[in-house]
Design a protein around this motif. Structure first.
Motif, PDB file in Angstrom:
ATOM      1  N   PHE A 102       1.054  -0.806  -0.150  1.00 31.97           N
ATOM      2  CA  PHE A 102       0.161   0.376  -0.049  1.00 31.97           C
ATOM      3  C   PHE A 102       0.805   1.560  -0.404  1.00 31.97           C
ATOM      4  N   GLU A 103       0.329   2.545  -0.527  1.00 31.37           N
ATOM      5  CA  GLU A 103       0.909   3.404  -0.671  1.00 31.37           C
ATOM      6  C   GLU A 103       0.521   4.193  -0.202  1.00 31.37           C
ATOM      7  N   LYS A 104       0.803   5.324   1.091  1.00 29.97           N
ATOM      8  CA  LYS A 104       0.236   6.579   1.260  1.00 29.97           C
ATOM      9  C   LYS A 104       0.275   7.689   1.014  1.00 29.97           C
ATOM     10  N   HIS A 105      -0.954   8.695   0.200  1.00 29.98           N
ATOM     11  CA  HIS A 105      -1.178   9.829  -0.028  1.00 29.98           C
ATOM     12  C   HIS A 105      -1.327  10.688   1.280  1.00 29.98           C
ATOM     13  N   TYR A 106      -0.739  11.369   1.254  1.00 27.06           N
ATOM     14  CA  TYR A 106      -0.888  12.416   2.587  1.00 27.06           C
ATOM     15  C   TYR A 106      -2.042  14.054   1.691  1.00 27.06           C
ATOM     16  N   ILE A 107      -3.319  14.455   2.605  1.00 32.68           N
ATOM     17  CA  ILE A 107      -3.770  14.455   1.927  1.00 32.68           C
ATOM     18  C   ILE A 107      -4.087  16.387   3.049  1.00 32.68           C
ATOM     19  N   GLY A 108      -3.468  16.077   4.564  1.00 32.79           N
ATOM     20  CA  GLY A 108      -4.250  17.643   5.410  1.00 32.79           C
ATOM     21  C   GLY A 108      -3.463  16.751   6.354  1.00 32.79           C
ATOM     22  N   LYS A 109      -3.292  18.090   7.571  1.00 32.81           N
ATOM     23  CA  LYS A 109      -3.674  17.474   9.094  1.00 32.81           C
ATOM     24  C   LYS A 109      -4.024  18.169   9.878  1.00 32.81           C
ATOM     25  N   GLY A 153     -12.491   7.464   1.663  1.00 27.17           N
ATOM     26  CA  GLY A 153     -11.710   6.864   2.983  1.00 27.17           C
ATOM     27  C   GLY A 153     -10.366   7.298   2.970  1.00 27.17           C
ATOM     28  N   PHE A 154     -10.187   7.171   4.331  1.00 28.09           N
ATOM     29  CA  PHE A 154      -9.015   7.646   4.404  1.00 28.09           C
ATOM     30  C   PHE A 154      -8.201   7.544   6.491  1.00 28.09           C
ATOM     31  N   GLU A 155      -7.653   7.751   6.693  1.00 26.67           N
ATOM     32  CA  GLU A 155      -6.658   7.817   8.065  1.00 26.67           C
ATOM     33  C   GLU A 155      -6.155   8.698   8.499  1.00 26.67           C
ATOM     34  N   VAL A 156      -6.623   8.870   9.788  1.00 25.10           N
ATOM     35  CA  VAL A 156      -6.000   9.843  10.341  1.00 25.10           C
ATOM     36  C   VAL A 156      -4.833   8.978  11.777  1.00 25.10           C
ATOM     37  N   ALA A 157      -3.555   9.744  11.560  1.00 26.04           N
ATOM     38  CA  ALA A 157      -2.807   8.992  12.008  1.00 26.04           C
ATOM     39  C   ALA A 157      -1.754  10.624  13.286  1.00 26.04           C
ATOM     40  N   LYS A 158      -1.698   9.835  14.104  1.00 22.32           N
ATOM     41  CA  LYS A 158      -1.508  10.664  15.401  1.00 22.32           C
ATOM     42  C   LYS A 158       0.905  10.521  14.691  1.00 22.32           C
ATOM     43  N   PHE A 196       3.607  24.202  12.854  1.00 24.26           N
ATOM     44  CA  PHE A 196       1.967  24.806  13.252  1.00 24.26           C
ATOM     45  C   PHE A 196       1.637  24.129  14.511  1.00 24.26           C
ATOM     46  N   GLY A 197       2.441  23.427  15.323  1.00 24.05           N
ATOM     47  CA  GLY A 197       1.518  22.636  16.556  1.00 24.05           C
ATOM     48  C   GLY A 197       0.394  21.691  15.828  1.00 24.05           C
ATOM     49  N   ARG A 198       0.531  21.538  14.704  1.00 19.93           N
ATOM     50  CA  ARG A 198      -0.146  20.049  14.110  1.00 19.93           C
ATOM     51  C   ARG A 198       0.274  18.614  14.542  1.00 19.93           C
ATOM     52  N   THR A 199      -0.611  17.827  15.322  1.00 20.12           N
ATOM     53  CA  THR A 199      -0.543  16.685  15.979  1.00 20.12           C
ATOM     54  C   THR A 199      -0.604  15.613  15.440  1.00 20.12           C
ATOM     55  N   HIS A 200      -1.525  15.735  14.478  1.00 21.14           N
ATOM     56  CA  HIS A 200      -2.290  14.506  13.419  1.00 21.14           C
ATOM     57  C   HIS A 200      -1.846  14.829  11.395  1.00 21.14           C
ATOM     58  N   THR A 201      -1.576  13.886  11.392  1.00 17.56           N
ATOM     59  CA  THR A 201      -1.598  13.894   9.580  1.00 17.56           C
ATOM     60  C   THR A 201      -2.842  13.281   8.704  1.00 17.56           C
ATOM     61  N   CYS A 202      -3.476  12.992   7.884  1.00 19.33           N
ATOM     62  CA  CYS A 202      -3.937  12.546   7.391  1.00 19.33           C
ATOM     63  C   CYS A 202      -3.816  12.077   5.949  1.00 19.33           C
ATOM     64  N   TYR A 203      -4.160  10.522   5.578  1.00 16.65           N
ATOM     65  CA  TYR A 203      -4.042  10.069   4.258  1.00 16.65           C
ATOM     66  C   TYR A 203      -4.730   9.175   3.970  1.00 16.65           C
ATOM     67  N   TYR A 204      -4.515   8.509   2.421  1.00 14.85           N
ATOM     68  CA  TYR A 204      -5.585   7.785   1.731  1.00 14.85           C
ATOM     69  C   TYR A 204      -4.213   6.217   1.357  1.00 14.85           C
ATOM     70  N   GLN A 205      -4.775   5.032   1.553  1.00 14.45           N
ATOM     71  CA  GLN A 205      -3.812   4.621  -0.023  1.00 14.45           C
ATOM     72  C   GLN A 205      -4.393   4.281  -0.189  1.00 14.45           C
ATOM     73  N   THR A 206      -3.434   2.990  -1.349  1.00 13.76           N
ATOM     74  CA  THR A 206      -4.063   2.769  -2.949  1.00 13.76           C
ATOM     75  C   THR A 206      -3.234   1.864  -2.517  1.00 13.76           C
ATOM     76  N   LYS A 207      -3.283   0.534  -3.674  1.00 14.17           N
ATOM     77  CA  LYS A 207      -3.104  -0.763  -3.479  1.00 14.17           C
ATOM     78  C   LYS A 207      -0.772  -0.598  -4.783  1.00 14.17           C
ATOM     79  N   VAL A 208      -1.198  -1.394  -4.621  1.00 20.46           N
ATOM     80  CA  VAL A 208       0.478  -1.041  -5.212  1.00 20.46           C
ATOM     81  C   VAL A 208       0.933  -2.745  -5.499  1.00 20.46           C
ATOM     82  N   TYR A 209       0.408  -2.631  -6.732  1.00 19.41           N
ATOM     83  CA  TYR A 209       0.886  -4.301  -7.247  1.00 19.41           C
ATOM     84  C   TYR A 209       2.498  -4.411  -8.341  1.00 19.41           C
TER      85      TYR A 209
END
Length: 102
Positions: free
Chosen positions: A4-11, A44-49, A56-69
């Motif tokens: 799986f490849e992570k694509h970061y989209i926000g914090k 669908g996305f994940e929020v990880a600490k 900037f004081g942001r404590t979490h990151t957001c990303y979605y994943q795609t399958k890589v074959y």
């Protein structure tokens, strides 16, 4: 092999004294994370600490994943995995003989 490849989209930042994380995502990032199943669109996305807050004081990151074959995994293999998942979903999560008081 599937990875799986992570694509970061926000914090985001955890709200003081609450178990809530406020997240800000760009629309372009959300659009890239949309997928469709049986005619219904989902996001669908994940929020990880993060280990440490950013500058900037942001404590979490957001990303979605795609399958890589990879080359050593035939394209038909995910189909087998889907069938295995469907078979396991047929079993009830709680046995019928359990008498729960609620």
């Amino acid at each position: 092999m599937t990875t799986f490849e992570k694509h970061y989209i926000g914090k985001g930042t955890q709200v003081a004294d609450l178990n809530i994380v406020k997240v800000v995502l760009p629309v372009e990032g959300i659009e890239a994370a949309i997928f469709e199943k049986e005619g219904i669109k989902y996001i669908g996305f994940e929020v990880a600490k993060m280990k440490t807050p950013d500058k900037f004081g942001r404590t979490h990151t957001c990303y979605y994943q795609t399958k890589v074959y990879t080359e050593d995994a035939p394209a038909a293999q995910p189909e087998k995995q889907k069938k295995a998942k469907k078979a396991s979903k047929k079993e009830p999560a709680v046995p019928e003989e359990d008498d729960l008081p609620f």
